[in-house]
Design a protein around this motif. Sequence first.
Motif, PDB file in Angstrom:
ATOM      1  N   ALA A 176       2.864  -2.079  -3.606  1.00  0.00           N
ATOM      2  CA  ALA A 176       1.565  -2.313  -2.958  1.00  0.00           C
ATOM      3  C   ALA A 176       0.561  -1.257  -3.395  1.00  0.00           C
ATOM      4  O   ALA A 176      -0.608  -1.566  -3.641  1.00  0.00           O
ATOM      5  CB  ALA A 176       1.719  -2.318  -1.445  1.00  0.00           C
ATOM      6  N   GLU A 177       1.014  -0.014  -3.508  1.00  0.00           N
ATOM      7  CA  GLU A 177       0.139   1.064  -3.970  1.00  0.00           C
ATOM      8  C   GLU A 177      -0.403   0.751  -5.366  1.00  0.00           C
ATOM      9  O   GLU A 177      -1.604   0.879  -5.625  1.00  0.00           O
ATOM     10  CB  GLU A 177       0.917   2.377  -4.003  1.00  0.00           C
ATOM     11  N   LYS A 178       0.459   0.329  -6.252  1.00  0.00           N
ATOM     12  CA  LYS A 178       0.046  -0.007  -7.622  1.00  0.00           C
ATOM     13  C   LYS A 178      -0.984  -1.136  -7.620  1.00  0.00           C
ATOM     14  O   LYS A 178      -2.008  -1.065  -8.296  1.00  0.00           O
ATOM     15  CB  LYS A 178       1.273  -0.405  -8.439  1.00  0.00           C
ATOM     16  N   PHE A 179      -0.736  -2.181  -6.825  1.00  0.00           N
ATOM     17  CA  PHE A 179      -1.663  -3.310  -6.743  1.00  0.00           C
ATOM     18  C   PHE A 179      -3.022  -2.868  -6.200  1.00  0.00           C
ATOM     19  O   PHE A 179      -4.063  -3.180  -6.776  1.00  0.00           O
ATOM     20  CB  PHE A 179      -1.070  -4.420  -5.864  1.00  0.00           C
ATOM     21  N   ILE A 180      -3.012  -2.129  -5.094  1.00  0.00           N
ATOM     22  CA  ILE A 180      -4.269  -1.715  -4.458  1.00  0.00           C
ATOM     23  C   ILE A 180      -5.064  -0.791  -5.377  1.00  0.00           C
ATOM     24  O   ILE A 180      -6.281  -0.968  -5.550  1.00  0.00           O
ATOM     25  CB  ILE A 180      -3.991  -1.050  -3.098  1.00  0.00           C
ATOM     26  N   LEU A 181      -4.400   0.188  -5.982  1.00  0.00           N
ATOM     27  CA  LEU A 181      -5.112   1.106  -6.885  1.00  0.00           C
ATOM     28  C   LEU A 181      -5.691   0.369  -8.083  1.00  0.00           C
ATOM     29  O   LEU A 181      -6.797   0.683  -8.539  1.00  0.00           O
ATOM     30  CB  LEU A 181      -4.184   2.231  -7.334  1.00  0.00           C
ATOM     31  N   ARG A 182      -4.972  -0.610  -8.578  1.00  0.00           N
ATOM     32  CA  ARG A 182      -5.484  -1.412  -9.697  1.00  0.00           C
ATOM     33  C   ARG A 182      -6.718  -2.207  -9.266  1.00  0.00           C
ATOM     34  O   ARG A 182      -7.701  -2.290  -9.992  1.00  0.00           O
ATOM     35  CB  ARG A 182      -4.398  -2.337 -10.217  1.00  0.00           C
ATOM     36  N   MET A 183      -6.674  -2.798  -8.070  1.00  0.00           N
ATOM     37  CA  MET A 183      -7.822  -3.561  -7.562  1.00  0.00           C
ATOM     38  C   MET A 183      -9.050  -2.653  -7.440  1.00  0.00           C
ATOM     39  O   MET A 183     -10.147  -3.032  -7.833  1.00  0.00           O
ATOM     40  CB  MET A 183      -7.497  -4.183  -6.200  1.00  0.00           C
ATOM     41  N   VAL A 184      -8.853  -1.445  -6.901  1.00  0.00           N
ATOM     42  CA  VAL A 184      -9.978  -0.515  -6.735  1.00  0.00           C
ATOM     43  C   VAL A 184     -10.511  -0.077  -8.092  1.00  0.00           C
ATOM     44  O   VAL A 184     -11.723  -0.053  -8.317  1.00  0.00           O
ATOM     45  CB  VAL A 184      -9.557   0.698  -5.866  1.00  0.00           C
ATOM     46  N   ARG A 185      -9.610   0.242  -9.007  1.00  0.00           N
ATOM     47  CA  ARG A 185     -10.030   0.709 -10.341  1.00  0.00           C
ATOM     48  C   ARG A 185     -10.844  -0.352 -11.073  1.00  0.00           C
ATOM     49  O   ARG A 185     -11.857  -0.052 -11.692  1.00  0.00           O
ATOM     50  CB  ARG A 185      -8.808   1.099 -11.166  1.00  0.00           C
ATOM     51  N   THR A 198       4.648  -1.831   7.441  1.00  0.00           N
ATOM     52  CA  THR A 198       4.808  -1.515   6.022  1.00  0.00           C
ATOM     53  C   THR A 198       4.050  -2.563   5.223  1.00  0.00           C
ATOM     54  O   THR A 198       4.250  -3.767   5.418  1.00  0.00           O
ATOM     55  CB  THR A 198       6.295  -1.527   5.614  1.00  0.00           C
ATOM     56  N   ILE A 199       3.166  -2.107   4.332  1.00  0.00           N
ATOM     57  CA  ILE A 199       2.421  -3.007   3.450  1.00  0.00           C
ATOM     58  C   ILE A 199       3.154  -3.028   2.119  1.00  0.00           C
ATOM     59  O   ILE A 199       3.406  -1.990   1.522  1.00  0.00           O
ATOM     60  CB  ILE A 199       0.968  -2.532   3.255  1.00  0.00           C
ATOM     61  N   ASP A 200       3.490  -4.226   1.668  1.00  0.00           N
ATOM     62  CA  ASP A 200       4.214  -4.401   0.411  1.00  0.00           C
ATOM     63  C   ASP A 200       3.441  -5.385  -0.456  1.00  0.00           C
ATOM     64  O   ASP A 200       2.501  -6.035  -0.003  1.00  0.00           O
ATOM     65  CB  ASP A 200       5.626  -4.919   0.687  1.00  0.00           C
ATOM     66  N   PHE A 201       3.840  -5.477  -1.701  1.00  0.00           N
ATOM     67  CA  PHE A 201       3.271  -6.457  -2.617  1.00  0.00           C
ATOM     68  C   PHE A 201       4.420  -7.268  -3.200  1.00  0.00           C
ATOM     69  O   PHE A 201       5.384  -6.699  -3.702  1.00  0.00           O
ATOM     70  CB  PHE A 201       2.490  -5.785  -3.749  1.00  0.00           C
ATOM     71  N   ALA A 202       4.313  -8.568  -3.085  1.00  0.00           N
ATOM     72  CA  ALA A 202       5.345  -9.465  -3.619  1.00  0.00           C
ATOM     73  C   ALA A 202       4.751 -10.292  -4.743  1.00  0.00           C
ATOM     74  O   ALA A 202       3.614 -10.758  -4.645  1.00  0.00           O
ATOM     75  CB  ALA A 202       5.871 -10.374  -2.519  1.00  0.00           C
ATOM     76  N   ASP A 203       5.510 -10.459  -5.792  1.00  0.00           N
ATOM     77  CA  ASP A 203       5.091 -11.286  -6.927  1.00  0.00           C
ATOM     78  C   ASP A 203       6.274 -12.178  -7.293  1.00  0.00           C
ATOM     79  O   ASP A 203       7.220 -11.730  -7.929  1.00  0.00           O
ATOM     80  CB  ASP A 203       4.689 -10.396  -8.099  1.00  0.00           C
ATOM     81  N   THR A 204       6.219 -13.402  -6.817  1.00  0.00           N
ATOM     82  CA  THR A 204       7.298 -14.358  -7.057  1.00  0.00           C
ATOM     83  C   THR A 204       6.741 -15.550  -7.824  1.00  0.00           C
ATOM     84  O   THR A 204       5.521 -15.701  -7.930  1.00  0.00           O
ATOM     85  CB  THR A 204       7.899 -14.858  -5.729  1.00  0.00           C
ATOM     86  N   PRO A 205       7.600 -16.421  -8.331  1.00  0.00           N
ATOM     87  CA  PRO A 205       7.100 -17.612  -9.026  1.00  0.00           C
ATOM     88  C   PRO A 205       6.236 -18.515  -8.135  1.00  0.00           C
ATOM     89  O   PRO A 205       5.383 -19.241  -8.621  1.00  0.00           O
ATOM     90  CB  PRO A 205       8.376 -18.337  -9.446  1.00  0.00           C
ATOM     91  N   LEU A 206       6.427 -18.442  -6.816  1.00  0.00           N
ATOM     92  CA  LEU A 206       5.677 -19.312  -5.910  1.00  0.00           C
ATOM     93  C   LEU A 206       4.414 -18.683  -5.338  1.00  0.00           C
ATOM     94  O   LEU A 206       3.479 -19.384  -4.974  1.00  0.00           O
ATOM     95  CB  LEU A 206       6.581 -19.770  -4.764  1.00  0.00           C
ATOM     96  N   SER A 207       4.383 -17.353  -5.223  1.00  0.00           N
ATOM     97  CA  SER A 207       3.186 -16.707  -4.686  1.00  0.00           C
ATOM     98  C   SER A 207       3.165 -15.234  -5.041  1.00  0.00           C
ATOM     99  O   SER A 207       4.190 -14.638  -5.337  1.00  0.00           O
ATOM    100  CB  SER A 207       3.127 -16.870  -3.161  1.00  0.00           C
ATOM    101  N   SER A 208       1.969 -14.676  -4.990  1.00  0.00           N
ATOM    102  CA  SER A 208       1.779 -13.248  -5.201  1.00  0.00           C
ATOM    103  C   SER A 208       0.791 -12.754  -4.168  1.00  0.00           C
ATOM    104  O   SER A 208      -0.192 -13.432  -3.879  1.00  0.00           O
ATOM    105  CB  SER A 208       1.221 -12.966  -6.597  1.00  0.00           C
ATOM    106  N   GLY A 209       1.053 -11.597  -3.617  1.00  0.00           N
ATOM    107  CA  GLY A 209       0.101 -11.048  -2.673  1.00  0.00           C
ATOM    108  C   GLY A 209       0.696  -9.969  -1.809  1.00  0.00           C
ATOM    109  O   GLY A 209       1.872  -9.628  -1.911  1.00  0.00           O
ATOM    110  N   LEU A 210      -0.158  -9.410  -0.944  1.00  0.00           N
ATOM    111  CA  LEU A 210       0.281  -8.398  -0.008  1.00  0.00           C
ATOM    112  C   LEU A 210       1.111  -9.044   1.089  1.00  0.00           C
ATOM    113  O   LEU A 210       0.803 -10.156   1.531  1.00  0.00           O
ATOM    114  CB  LEU A 210      -0.922  -7.692   0.618  1.00  0.00           C
ATOM    115  N   THR A 211       2.145  -8.346   1.515  1.00  0.00           N
ATOM    116  CA  THR A 211       2.938  -8.797   2.654  1.00  0.00           C
ATOM    117  C   THR A 211       2.974  -7.664   3.665  1.00  0.00           C
ATOM    118  O   THR A 211       2.882  -6.483   3.304  1.00  0.00           O
ATOM    119  CB  THR A 211       4.379  -9.180   2.242  1.00  0.00           C
ATOM    120  N   PHE A 212       3.095  -8.015   4.922  1.00  0.00           N
ATOM    121  CA  PHE A 212       3.089  -7.040   6.000  1.00  0.00           C
ATOM    122  C   PHE A 212       4.397  -7.170   6.762  1.00  0.00           C
ATOM    123  O   PHE A 212       4.713  -8.233   7.288  1.00  0.00           O
ATOM    124  CB  PHE A 212       1.895  -7.279   6.928  1.00  0.00           C
TER     125      PHE A 212
END
Length: 119
Positions: free
Chosen positions: A9-18, A78-92
């Motif tokens: 999730a940290e990697k995803f969020i920092l990439r979005m901000v950058r 806990t905020i996580d990031f999931a990237d699966t064949p069916l969906s990608s996004g933040l999960t709580f």
Amino acid sequence: MNVTITPSAEKFILRMVRFGNAGEDAGFRLSVTAGGCSGLASEFSVEAAPRPGDSVVEVSGVKLFLPAESRLLLDGVTIDFADTPLSSGLTFIDPKAKSCACSSAGPSVVEINGITRKH
């Protein structure tokens, strides 16, 4: 406030901000509301500065802009990031959430394809 951000999730969020082109003081605005069987519904955006009423919360090197209700709902989550064949996004992942018998129970997900750039 006690919130955990996983490395993915940290990697995803920092990439979005950058790549959000909102300036060097930009942060990740996360608005969370109670809703649905999973317990949380959310929206996010990259913002140049917090909005009135937002608090700046820094977790794991991530600058979050959080409205009051979001701070209350995210406490202990806990905020996580999931990237699966069916969906990608933040999960709580909320250990306090009560489960239900409906078929839509599970983590809250914010779909990446729903993100739009502000002009």
